[in-house]
Design a protein around this motif. Structure first.
Motif, PDB file in Angstrom:
ATOM      1  N   MET A   1     -17.477   3.601  -4.951  1.00 54.34           N
ATOM      2  CA  MET A   1     -18.930   3.756  -4.955  1.00 54.34           C
ATOM      3  C   MET A   1     -19.365   4.435  -6.263  1.00 54.34           C
ATOM      4  SD  MET A   1     -21.386   5.762  -2.193  1.00 54.34           S
ATOM      5  CE  MET A   1     -20.793   4.791  -0.815  1.00 54.34           C
ATOM      6  N   LEU A   2     -20.359   3.843  -6.932  1.00 55.46           N
ATOM      7  CA  LEU A   2     -20.854   4.411  -8.176  1.00 55.46           C
ATOM      8  C   LEU A   2     -21.598   5.714  -7.924  1.00 55.46           C
ATOM      9  CD1 LEU A   2     -22.238   1.136  -9.831  1.00 55.46           C
ATOM     10  CD2 LEU A   2     -20.065   2.294 -10.311  1.00 55.46           C
ATOM     11  N   LYS A   3     -21.714   6.538  -9.001  1.00 57.17           N
ATOM     12  CA  LYS A   3     -22.325   7.850  -8.860  1.00 57.17           C
ATOM     13  C   LYS A   3     -23.741   7.759  -8.286  1.00 57.17           C
ATOM     14  CE  LYS A   3     -22.014  10.825 -12.265  1.00 57.17           C
ATOM     15  NZ  LYS A   3     -22.322  11.535 -13.543  1.00 57.17           N
ATOM     16  N   GLU A   4     -24.576   6.876  -8.840  1.00 63.66           N
ATOM     17  CA  GLU A   4     -25.954   6.791  -8.374  1.00 63.66           C
ATOM     18  C   GLU A   4     -26.032   6.304  -6.927  1.00 63.66           C
ATOM     19  OE1 GLU A   4     -28.532   8.032  -9.849  1.00 63.66           O
ATOM     20  OE2 GLU A   4     -27.289   8.632 -11.552  1.00 63.66           O
ATOM     21  N   GLU A   5     -25.064   5.472  -6.526  1.00 62.92           N
ATOM     22  CA  GLU A   5     -25.003   5.042  -5.129  1.00 62.92           C
ATOM     23  C   GLU A   5     -24.661   6.236  -4.230  1.00 62.92           C
ATOM     24  OE1 GLU A   5     -23.569   0.465  -4.955  1.00 62.92           O
ATOM     25  OE2 GLU A   5     -22.075   1.874  -5.709  1.00 62.92           O
ATOM     26  N   ARG A   6     -23.720   7.061  -4.692  1.00 61.90           N
ATOM     27  CA  ARG A   6     -23.376   8.265  -3.930  1.00 61.90           C
ATOM     28  C   ARG A   6     -24.589   9.168  -3.798  1.00 61.90           C
ATOM     29  NH1 ARG A   6     -18.955   8.801  -7.441  1.00 61.90           N
ATOM     30  NH2 ARG A   6     -19.750  10.832  -8.174  1.00 61.90           N
ATOM     31  N   TYR A   7     -25.317   9.341  -4.899  1.00 62.92           N
ATOM     32  CA  TYR A   7     -26.502  10.201  -4.881  1.00 62.92           C
ATOM     33  C   TYR A   7     -27.504   9.700  -3.847  1.00 62.92           C
ATOM     34  CZ  TYR A   7     -25.051  12.551  -9.217  1.00 62.92           C
ATOM     35  OH  TYR A   7     -24.373  13.285 -10.151  1.00 62.92           O
ATOM     36  N   ASP A  12     -30.239  10.614   1.239  1.00 61.40           N
ATOM     37  CA  ASP A  12     -30.691  10.054   2.510  1.00 61.40           C
ATOM     38  C   ASP A  12     -30.181  10.893   3.678  1.00 61.40           C
ATOM     39  OD1 ASP A  12     -31.963   7.891   4.083  1.00 61.40           O
ATOM     40  OD2 ASP A  12     -29.922   7.493   4.724  1.00 61.40           O
ATOM     41  N   LEU A  13     -28.905  11.283   3.623  1.00 61.32           N
ATOM     42  CA  LEU A  13     -28.323  12.109   4.680  1.00 61.32           C
ATOM     43  C   LEU A  13     -28.991  13.482   4.752  1.00 61.32           C
ATOM     44  CD1 LEU A  13     -24.507  11.363   4.166  1.00 61.32           C
ATOM     45  CD2 LEU A  13     -25.865  10.752   6.169  1.00 61.32           C
ATOM     46  N   LYS A  16     -32.527  13.434   6.146  1.00 59.14           N
ATOM     47  CA  LYS A  16     -32.578  13.160   7.580  1.00 59.14           C
ATOM     48  C   LYS A  16     -32.119  14.361   8.393  1.00 59.14           C
ATOM     49  CE  LYS A  16     -32.004   8.119   7.596  1.00 59.14           C
ATOM     50  NZ  LYS A  16     -31.086   7.000   7.937  1.00 59.14           N
ATOM     51  N   LYS A  17     -31.054  14.998   7.938  1.00 56.48           N
ATOM     52  CA  LYS A  17     -30.446  16.090   8.708  1.00 56.48           C
ATOM     53  C   LYS A  17     -31.025  17.462   8.381  1.00 56.48           C
ATOM     54  CE  LYS A  17     -27.310  13.465  10.725  1.00 56.48           C
ATOM     55  NZ  LYS A  17     -27.263  13.241  12.183  1.00 56.48           N
ATOM     56  N   GLY A  18     -31.557  17.627   7.172  1.00 52.07           N
ATOM     57  CA  GLY A  18     -32.065  18.931   6.756  1.00 52.07           C
ATOM     58  C   GLY A  18     -31.020  19.751   6.039  1.00 52.07           C
ATOM     59  N   ILE A  19     -29.839  19.922   6.674  1.00 51.56           N
ATOM     60  CA  ILE A  19     -28.726  20.670   6.093  1.00 51.56           C
ATOM     61  C   ILE A  19     -27.431  19.923   6.385  1.00 51.56           C
ATOM     62  CG2 ILE A  19     -27.396  22.830   6.180  1.00 51.56           C
ATOM     63  CD1 ILE A  19     -29.906  24.302   6.937  1.00 51.56           C
ATOM     64  N   LEU A  20     -26.545  19.858   5.390  1.00 49.69           N
ATOM     65  CA  LEU A  20     -25.239  19.225   5.564  1.00 49.69           C
ATOM     66  C   LEU A  20     -24.152  20.063   4.916  1.00 49.69           C
ATOM     67  CD1 LEU A  20     -25.718  15.398   4.897  1.00 49.69           C
ATOM     68  CD2 LEU A  20     -25.163  16.475   7.071  1.00 49.69           C
ATOM     69  N   LYS A  21     -22.980  20.059   5.543  1.00 48.48           N
ATOM     70  CA  LYS A  21     -21.812  20.677   4.943  1.00 48.48           C
ATOM     71  C   LYS A  21     -21.126  19.679   4.007  1.00 48.48           C
ATOM     72  CE  LYS A  21     -19.975  21.555   8.933  1.00 48.48           C
ATOM     73  NZ  LYS A  21     -19.048  22.026   9.997  1.00 48.48           N
ATOM     74  N   VAL A  22     -20.370  20.206   3.062  1.00 50.95           N
ATOM     75  CA  VAL A  22     -19.620  19.345   2.144  1.00 50.95           C
ATOM     76  C   VAL A  22     -18.720  18.399   2.925  1.00 50.95           C
ATOM     77  CG1 VAL A  22     -17.808  19.318   0.375  1.00 50.95           C
ATOM     78  CG2 VAL A  22     -19.704  20.941   0.190  1.00 50.95           C
ATOM     79  N   SER A  23     -18.070  18.911   3.962  1.00 50.85           N
ATOM     80  CA  SER A  23     -17.143  18.083   4.751  1.00 50.85           C
ATOM     81  C   SER A  23     -17.858  16.933   5.453  1.00 50.85           C
ATOM     82  CB  SER A  23     -16.398  18.943   5.770  1.00 50.85           C
ATOM     83  OG  SER A  23     -17.310  19.601   6.638  1.00 50.85           O
ATOM     84  N   SER A  58     -32.086  20.030   2.263  1.00 41.51           N
ATOM     85  CA  SER A  58     -33.162  19.228   1.691  1.00 41.51           C
ATOM     86  C   SER A  58     -34.261  20.125   1.126  1.00 41.51           C
ATOM     87  CB  SER A  58     -33.737  18.313   2.770  1.00 41.51           C
ATOM     88  OG  SER A  58     -34.878  17.624   2.290  1.00 41.51           O
ATOM     89  N   THR A  59     -34.898  19.648   0.079  1.00 39.73           N
ATOM     90  CA  THR A  59     -36.060  20.357  -0.457  1.00 39.73           C
ATOM     91  C   THR A  59     -37.328  20.015   0.319  1.00 39.73           C
ATOM     92  OG1 THR A  59     -36.356  18.580  -2.068  1.00 39.73           O
ATOM     93  CG2 THR A  59     -35.142  20.547  -2.784  1.00 39.73           C
ATOM     94  N   HIS A  60     -37.242  19.008   1.175  1.00 36.03           N
ATOM     95  CA  HIS A  60     -38.369  18.684   2.074  1.00 36.03           C
ATOM     96  C   HIS A  60     -37.806  18.202   3.411  1.00 36.03           C
ATOM     97  CE1 HIS A  60     -37.651  14.454   0.883  1.00 36.03           C
ATOM     98  NE2 HIS A  60     -37.583  14.933  -0.322  1.00 36.03           N
ATOM     99  N   PRO A  61     -37.189  19.125   4.179  1.00 35.21           N
ATOM    100  CA  PRO A  61     -36.598  18.751   5.462  1.00 35.21           C
ATOM    101  C   PRO A  61     -37.649  18.393   6.493  1.00 35.21           C
ATOM    102  CG  PRO A  61     -36.628  21.117   5.232  1.00 35.21           C
ATOM    103  CD  PRO A  61     -37.085  20.555   3.907  1.00 35.21           C
TER     104      PRO A  61
END
Length: 251
Positions: A1-7, A12-13, A16-23, A58-61
């Motif tokens: 997956m390319l960098k911009e695709e990862r971004y 998006d995640l 949607k979730k507000g907060i995510l862990k690295v894992s 997120s900056t706008h959860p």
């Protein structure tokens, strides 16, 4: 997956979730944690998210829902509530044992229920009052600490009693559903709802379509573990597609 695709996937995640862990992110995009941390740092520098210890937010959860009082809720979306109450009534059969949780939609079920020999368990004083004078039903009110805001009995006493009860069908009203996550405003009520859902053969989540794509304070269950969402017929085609991936929809 390319960098911009990862971004794009990460943003998006996060939104949607507000907060995510690295894992959580590594599980989805299948790259190393080092790569994810580097991506998060870059996105933080761009102002697209905020890095926090162990992950990002997120900056706008999605904004948390305000818990309304029972009186405030009673006349909101009344047509939708009646539609849902009728739908709930059609799923209940003679001889069932059921749990009816707190909620101004579930309180209306009595008006449309036409079955016999049903055992009804509830921790809602308002649901109890709706059935109390009807001899067709065996009615059990679960006591405990009383929450005036919703008319529900909660706490360790209520939870202990419900942990010993097995039922055919549970109907649980919720404040918000977002993706696979079911939430409400109060952890004590959430613990009660978790317990009774775990002890029910059929598990129904009751939510009008305005509750979709929102989140609240306490996560108590996931959609992929329930039998169906019972909602109204105003649900959009997009939400039908989105939520039918997790469970059935009755509307």
């Amino acid at each position: 997956m390319l960098k911009e695709e990862r971004y794009s996937v990460i943003l998006d995640l996060i939104n949607k979730k507000g907060i995510l862990k690295v894992s959580d992110i590594t599980d989805v995009i299948d790259v190393t944690e080092v790569t994810v941390r580097r991506d998060l740092q870059d996105l933080d520098q761009r102002g697209l998210l905020k890095r926090i210890h162990g992950g990002a937010q997120s900056t706008h959860p999605i904004k948390l829902e305000k818990e309304l009082s029972h009186i405030e809720k009673k006349n909101l979306n009344l047509d939708s509530k009646i539609h849902i109450a009728k739908k709930i009534a059609t799923t209940i059969c003679d001889g069932d044992s059921i749990f009816l949780g707190p909620g101004t939609t579930i309180e209306l079920v009595h008006d449309y229920l036409n079955v016999n020999n049903v055992k009804i368990v509830t921790n809602s004083i308002h649901v109890f009052n709706g059935f109390i004078d009807d001899p067709r039903y065996e009615l059990i009110l679960i006591g405990g600490s009383y929450r005036n805001k919703t008319g529900a009995f909660v706490g360790s006493i209520a939870n202990d009693i419900l942990s010993r009860i097995n039922i055919d069908k549970a109907f649980i009203g919720v404040n918000a559903i977002n993706d696979n996550t079911i939430t409400n405003s109060n952890e004590d009520e959430g613990m009660i709802q978790t317990t009774i859902l775990n002890n029910a053969l059929e598990k129904y989540i009751v939510a009008d379509s305005s509750k979709l794509n929102k989140r609240d304070f306490y996560q108590f269950y996931t959609l992929d573990k329930v039998t169906a969402i019972i909602t109204d017929n105003n649900i959009s085609p997009e939400n039908i597609d989105k939520y039918s991936k997790y469970t059935k929809l009755y509307f």
